[in-house]
Structures are given as structure tokens and as C-alpha cells.
Design an enzyme around this catalytic site. Structure first.
Site, short mmCIF file in Angstrom:
data_model
loop_
_atom_site.label_atom_id
_atom_site.label_comp_id
_atom_site.label_asym_id
_atom_site.label_seq_id
_atom_site.Cartn_x
_atom_site.Cartn_y
_atom_site.Cartn_z
N GLY A 109 0.80 -1.23 0.00
CA GLY A 109 0.00 0.00 0.00
C GLY A 109 0.83 1.27 0.00
N HIS A 153 19.10 2.72 34.42
CA HIS A 153 19.93 3.92 34.32
C HIS A 153 21.20 3.58 33.56
CE1 HIS A 153 21.79 7.70 35.41
NE2 HIS A 153 22.87 7.01 35.73
P1 FAD Z 1 -3.08 2.02 1.97
O1 FAD Z 1 -1.76 1.78 2.57
O2 FAD Z 1 -3.29 3.31 1.25
O3 FAD Z 1 -3.34 0.80 0.97
C1 FAD Z 1 -4.44 0.76 0.13
C2 FAD Z 1 -4.12 -0.11 -1.05
O4 FAD Z 1 -5.33 -0.38 -1.76
C3 FAD Z 1 -3.17 0.54 -2.07
O5 FAD Z 1 -2.07 -0.29 -2.31
C4 FAD Z 1 -4.03 0.71 -3.32
O6 FAD Z 1 -3.30 0.50 -4.52
C5 FAD Z 1 -5.06 -0.40 -3.14
N1 FAD Z 1 -6.31 -0.15 -3.86
C6 FAD Z 1 -7.07 0.99 -3.87
N2 FAD Z 1 -8.16 0.81 -4.62
C7 FAD Z 1 -8.11 -0.44 -5.12
C8 FAD Z 1 -8.94 -1.21 -5.96
N3 FAD Z 1 -10.09 -0.72 -6.45
N4 FAD Z 1 -8.55 -2.47 -6.27
C9 FAD Z 1 -7.41 -2.99 -5.79
N5 FAD Z 1 -6.58 -2.31 -4.96
C10 FAD Z 1 -6.93 -1.06 -4.63
N6 FAD Z 1 1.52 6.24 8.89
C11 FAD Z 1 2.16 5.85 10.00
O7 FAD Z 1 1.54 5.21 10.87
N7 FAD Z 1 3.49 6.09 10.20
C12 FAD Z 1 4.22 6.78 9.29
O8 FAD Z 1 5.42 6.99 9.49
C13 FAD Z 1 3.57 7.22 8.11
N8 FAD Z 1 4.28 7.90 7.18
C14 FAD Z 1 3.63 8.30 6.04
C15 FAD Z 1 4.36 9.04 5.11
C16 FAD Z 1 3.76 9.47 3.95
C17 FAD Z 1 4.56 10.24 2.94
C18 FAD Z 1 2.38 9.15 3.70
C19 FAD Z 1 1.72 9.58 2.44
C20 FAD Z 1 1.66 8.44 4.64
C21 FAD Z 1 2.27 8.01 5.81
N9 FAD Z 1 1.57 7.32 6.80
C22 FAD Z 1 2.21 6.93 7.94
C23 FAD Z 1 0.15 6.97 6.64
C24 FAD Z 1 0.00 5.50 6.19
O9 FAD Z 1 0.70 5.32 4.99
C25 FAD Z 1 -1.46 5.13 6.03
O10 FAD Z 1 -2.16 5.43 7.22
C26 FAD Z 1 -1.61 3.64 5.73
O11 FAD Z 1 -0.91 3.29 4.56
C27 FAD Z 1 -3.07 3.27 5.58
O12 FAD Z 1 -3.18 1.91 5.31
P2 FAD Z 1 -4.40 1.30 4.49
O13 FAD Z 1 -4.16 -0.16 4.45
O14 FAD Z 1 -5.67 1.81 5.02
O15 FAD Z 1 -4.26 1.91 3.02
#
Ligand code: FAD
Ligand code: NAI
Length: 466
Positions: A39, A445
Site C-alpha cells: 500500500g 539507568h
Molecule cells: P493504503 O496503505 O493506502 O493501501 C491501500 C491499497 O489499496 C493501495 O495499495 C491501493 O493501490 C489499493 N487499492 C485501492 N483501490 C483499489 C482497488 N479498487 N482495487 C485494488 N486495490 C486497490 N503512517 C504511520 O503510521 N506512520 C508513518 O510513518 C507514516 N508515514 C507516512 C508518510 C507518507 C509520505 C504518507 C503519504 C503516509 C504516511 N503514513 C504513515 C500513513 C500511512 O501510509 C497510512 O495510514 C496507511 O498506509 C493506511 O493503510 P491502508 O491499508 O488503510 O491503506
């Protein structure tokens, strides 16, 4: 093909959900539209940003601090191409790790864009035009979030970039202007400042890091300013015009007033993220969204359509990888007939700058507005032996405890290793500890963690080293 569960998206929410479901005996498949798993977090978020934060911190240390430690090195030379390769190797290692874990747990992985044709049916469209339908008892939507755009300002990922472009720059911009003093702006601003950019942050509100404890944010802004960050707070960006190789940004006081302009080689737009539901067919199956475009779920992550669930950035709550992961585990357990749940009162958040900023539970502002009486204990790193000897004394630990019961309600740390230190507070809070419990726990410590113990002692005004 027929499954107990199909998970859409293999970010931290989706892949963790799939693994937990498979562990519990559910026949599970995942669908991912990127070419790799993991993701946003693993591909263009948490992992690459932390790789560049680590590398740029080492670079700055070698340049500015090694001599103090008696380590003589000639001025370090930046090889940005190699640094970017270091980052990419880390990303690849992590995304391959997820691929391995999915295989190990016998989860079928489909690459392609998923659309929910009906409850119990997920259509997968491959890049090659192939189309297949997966039959399933349950669907978990874990499609994450996307960058929030500023109306009228086009992101080309070269001059005007989102976090994705800011992680890929091929040279260090002389002048980087960041729109938004949130987590992304301050982390990625730190990376490029350490590597030589002049960084100006333009923020709409009159403070940085909204949502964080105000005292911590104030101290953090002071520290960042000392490091060379420039802040334009209470400023509304009205225009970004590309000019030559860079851009001219126009902003005016948020409350109204005369516009000013600022020149930039690169502009980073970091004003938040929005839930990503495009192309999923939610309209068609009747899944309800809230007024901010997030999928509406109940306490069990169920949407209004039977058999369709949602977790992670695409639903309400902090957009954090560990929140998505915990929801993934919880919903898998619920689907397997167990009692999965997430304690939203104890979700730590960390800004991985130097020093780090970390927080769990309520801020002083939240307690005040809820009318909760509390005692605060504060201990500065200037009085911590380990921080002193390491010369990393910027910051403090603050513990907020209920005035009547002494139960810990919030802990806020700015300082070295804050992102690790916060977890003893999270564990304490998960177990309903009082500040006295934390204060009476023996701490080794000399450690930075002694500052946490001293802050707990300070709640009762009995810190030893202050
Ligand atoms: P995502 O990681 O966004 O994954 C969703 C996936 O679904 C993606 O791979 C996408 O391609 C796929 N998808 C979407 N639609 C479809 C579809 N129709 N069919 C098939 N696949 C699909 N959070 C932290 O806790 N610590 C950090 O240090 C941190 N650093 C970050 C730095 C940056 C620059 C950014 C942008 C974000 C950061 N975050 C961090 C936030 C974190 O990345 C997100 O909270 C997290 O990735 C959310 O996870 P998720 O599984 O909900 O979604
Ligand atoms: P953010 O919500 O953290 O900060 C956005 C900032 O932009 C806020 O200060 C807001 O007031 C400001 N803003 C909004 N509109 C503006 C405008 N028009 N002009 C000027 N300023 C404006 O969002 P950010 O930094 O984009 O991060 C997105 C999400 O990614 C966050 O919610 C965070 O949870 C997650 N993330 C987490 C990280 C971590 O845990 N270390 C690291 C990076 C991202």
C-alpha cells in the site's frame, strides 16, 4: 473461485487483515492494483520517508556533529542517487516481505483493480484487460487514501509535488516551499533541509501540527526554526504559478490582507489526505459514505450492506498504518466469530523528525474542553543524564493524569527516541495505570526512559532530578 473473505487493497490494513483471517482458518484472497503489496505505507509513505529521514539524519550528523564526538571526517559528500537507491532497496525488501507472508499463509493474491459487482462478488480487472469474478462470503475494503489537492493547483510531481514526488526528487531543491505544517510537511521538509534546501512552510492555521498538544507543538516549532525552517503561519495560499524551472507561490493572511509572493524550486503540497473509493462501485451496491467521503462503518467495521466491511484510511479515525493494522486484525477476528476490537483511546502517533514528537491519549486542550480535571507532570531532557551526555537535550516528557483517580490520560513527548519511549506510556494506559504506577516502575539507568519516570513523579511534584 470462491472464498470466505476477499480483501481489497494490500496496505497495512488489508494485508494484515488477510494474514489474521488465514491464521483463523478463513479461505482468503487479496486484490491489489499496484504492482507490489504494502500500500501507500510501504511503497510511497512510511517506509521510504523513514529511509530518507534516517539517511539525511546520518548525513547531517556526519557534517555537523561528528567533530564534537572526536570523530574526524572530511565534509561528507552527498550522493543523492545512492541515497535514493538505499531508500528503494528498503522499500523492495519490505514489499517482498509482504509477498512472502501472503504466500506463507496460503492467501491467493490477485493483481488488478477490484470493483464490487454485488455483495459477495468482486470483479478483478487486470492491466492486460483480463476480467475475473471472485465469489466470497465477505469483503473487506482496505483501499486507503489519496493526496488532498488544492483547487486550481496542478501537481506535476516535478515542480509541484505531493509526498510521492517529494520522495523521488533527483536533486536537492535550493528553495523548497511546503504548503501545510502537518506531519508530511515537517518530515519531508526535514529531509530536504538536512540535505541543503532552504525550507519555508506556509500553514493556514496559526500553529503547526494541529491536533498535537499545543505546548509540544510550540516547542517543536522553536526547535525547527533553530534548525533553519521558516514558517508563514495563518497564511492562505491563493496561487501557485510555474515560472521557468520553479514556481511562484502567492499567499495572503488567512484573515484577509495583502498578498505576498515567494519563489520556490519545488513546492510540496501536504495539506492532508482523502479516503480513496474511486472505481469500487460503492454507489452501485449502495455502500454509504459520510460527509467527508469516508466509508461509514459500525463498531464492528460493517458497512450498511451485509457482508461488506471497511478498515484503515478509508474509514474514520487517524490515518495511521498501525491503526489500519489493528483494525485489520479486529475485523478478521470478528469474521472468524471472535471478539476483535481496537482501543481508539490508546493509538500512539509519532513525527519522525529530530527530535521526534510522540503522543498518546488526550492533549491538555482536549481535557480542558471536556472539563476533565487533571494534573500535569513535566520533565525536560536537559535534566536526563543520558540525553545530557549525548547532547540531545531538546524537549521534554509531559504526563497528564486524572486529578481524582491519577489514571494516566495522555502522554506527550518531544525529544530523542520519543517514538520508542511513547510505547511504555501506551502499555501503561492500555492497562489503566496511574501515574504513580509509572513512577514506581524501576527504570534502567542511564536511559532516556528515565525522563518518562521522572515526568510521572512530577505529577505528584516529587521528581528527583529537577
Ligand atoms: P493504503 O496503505 O493506502 O493501501 C491501500 C491499497 O489499496 C493501495 O495499495 C491501493 O493501490 C489499493 N487499492 C485501492 N483501490 C483499489 C482497488 N479498487 N482495487 C485494488 N486495490 C486497490 N503512517 C504511520 O503510521 N506512520 C508513518 O510513518 C507514516 N508515514 C507516512 C508518510 C507518507 C509520505 C504518507 C503519504 C503516509 C504516511 N503514513 C504513515 C500513513 C500511512 O501510509 C497510512 O495510514 C496507511 O498506509 C493506511 O493503510 P491502508 O491499508 O488503510 O491503506
Ligand atoms: P496533516 O493533516 O497532518 O497536515 C495538513 C496541514 O495542512 C494542517 O496543518 C492543515 O492545517 C494544513 N492545511 C490544510 N489546508 C491548507 C491550505 N489550503 N493552506 C495551507 N495549509 C493548509 O496532513 P499531511 O501532512 O498531508 O499528512 C496526511 C496524513 O498522513 C496525516 O493524517 C498523517 O496521519 C499521515 N502521515 C503520518 C505520518 C506519521 O505517522 N509519522 C507521516 C506522514 C503522514
Amino acid at each position: 473461485m470462491s472464498y470466505d473473505l476477499v480483501v481489497i487493497g494490500t496496505g497495512p490494513g488489508g494485508y494484515v487483515c488477510a494474514i489474521r483471517a488465514a491464521q483463523l482458518g478463513l479461505k482468503t484472497a487479496v486484490v491489489e492494483k499496484r504492482k507490489t503489496h504494502g500500500g501507500t505505507c510501504l511503497n510511497v509513505g512510511c517506509i521510504p520517508s523513514k529511509a530518507l529521514l534516517h539517511a539525511s539524519h546520518m548525513f547531517e550528523d556526519a557534517r555537523d556533529h561528528f567533530a564534537d564526538l572526536g570523530i574526524g571526517v572530511s565534509a561528507p559528500a552527498l550522493d543523492l542517487k545512492r541515497m535514493q537507491a538505499f531508500k528503494q532497496e528498503g522499500v523492495d525488501g519490505n514489499t517482498k516481505g509482504v509477498e512472502f507472508l501472503l504466500k506463507k499463509n496460503k492467501i491467493d493474491a490477485f493483481f488488478g483493480t477490484a470493483r464490487i459487482a454485488a455483495a459477495g462478488q468482486v470483479e478483478v480487472k487486470g492491466e492486460d484487460g483480463s476480467n475475473q469474478v471472485l465469489e466470497t462470503k465477505n469483503i473487506v475494503i482496505a483501499t486507503g487514501s489519496d493526496v488532498t489537492r488544492l483547487p486550481g493547483i496542478e501537481i506535476d510531481e516535478k515542480v509541484v509535488v505531493s509526498s510521492t514526488g517529494a520522495l523521488e526528487l533527483e536533486s536537492v531543491p535550493k528553495r523548497l516551499v511546503v504548503i501545510g505544517a502537518g506531519v508530511i510537511g515537517l518530515e519531508l521538509g526535514s529531509v530536504w533541509r538536512r540535505l541543503g534546501a532552504e525550507v519555508t512552510v506556509v500553514e493556514y492555521l496559526d500553529r503547526i501540527l494541529p491536533g498535537m498538544d499545543a505546548e509540544v507543538a510550540k516547542q517543536f516549532q522553536r526547535i525547527l526554526s533553530k534548525q533553519g525552517f521558516q514558517f508563514k503561519l495563518g497564511a492562505k495560499v491563493t496561487k501557485v504559478e510555474k515560472s521557468g524551472k520553479g514556481a511562484t507561490l502567492t499567499f495572503e493572511p488567512a484573515a484577509g490582507g495583502n498578498p505576498e509572493t515567494i519563489e520556490a524550486d519545488v513546492v510540496l503540497v501536504a495539506i492532508g489526505r482523502v479516503p480513496y473509493t474511486q472505481g469500487l462501485g460503492l454507489d452501485h451496491v449502495g455502500v454509504q459514505l459520510d460527509n467527508r467521503g469516508r466509508i461509514l462503518t459500525d463498531a464492528h467495521f460493517a458497512t450498511n450492506v451485509t457482508g461488506i466491511y471497511a478498515i484503515g484510511d478509508v474509514i474514520a479515525g487517524p490515518m495511521l498504518a498501525h491503526k489500519a493494522e489493528d483494525e485489520g486484525v479486529a475485523v478478521a477476528e470478528i469474521l472468524a466469530g471472535k471478539a476483535g476490537h481496537v482501543n481508539y483511546d490508546v493509538i500512539p502517533s509519532v513525527v519522525y523528525t529530530f527530535p521526534e514528537v510522540a503522543s498518546v491519549g488526550k492533549t491538555e486542550e482536549e481535557l480542558k474542553s471536556a472539563g476533565v480535571a487533571y494534573n500535569a507532570g513535566k520533565f525536560p531532557f536537559t535534566a536526563n543524564g543520558r540525553a545530557k551526555v549525548n547532547r540531545t537535550t531538546d524537549g521534554f516528557v509531559k504526563i497528564l493524569a486524572d486529578a481524582t483517580t491519577d489514571k494516566v490520560l495522555g502522554v506527550h513527548i518531544i525529544g530523542p527516541e520519543a517514538g520508542n519511549l511513547i510505547h511504555e506510556a501506551a502499555i501503561a494506559m492500555e492497562f489503566g495505570a496511574s501515574s504513580e504506577d509509572m513512577a514506581r516502575t524501576c527504570h534502567a539507568h542511564p536511559t532516556l526512559a528515565e525522563a518518562v519516570k521522572e515526568a510521572a513523579l512530577a505529577v505528584e511534584k516529587r521528581a528527583i532530578h529537577m
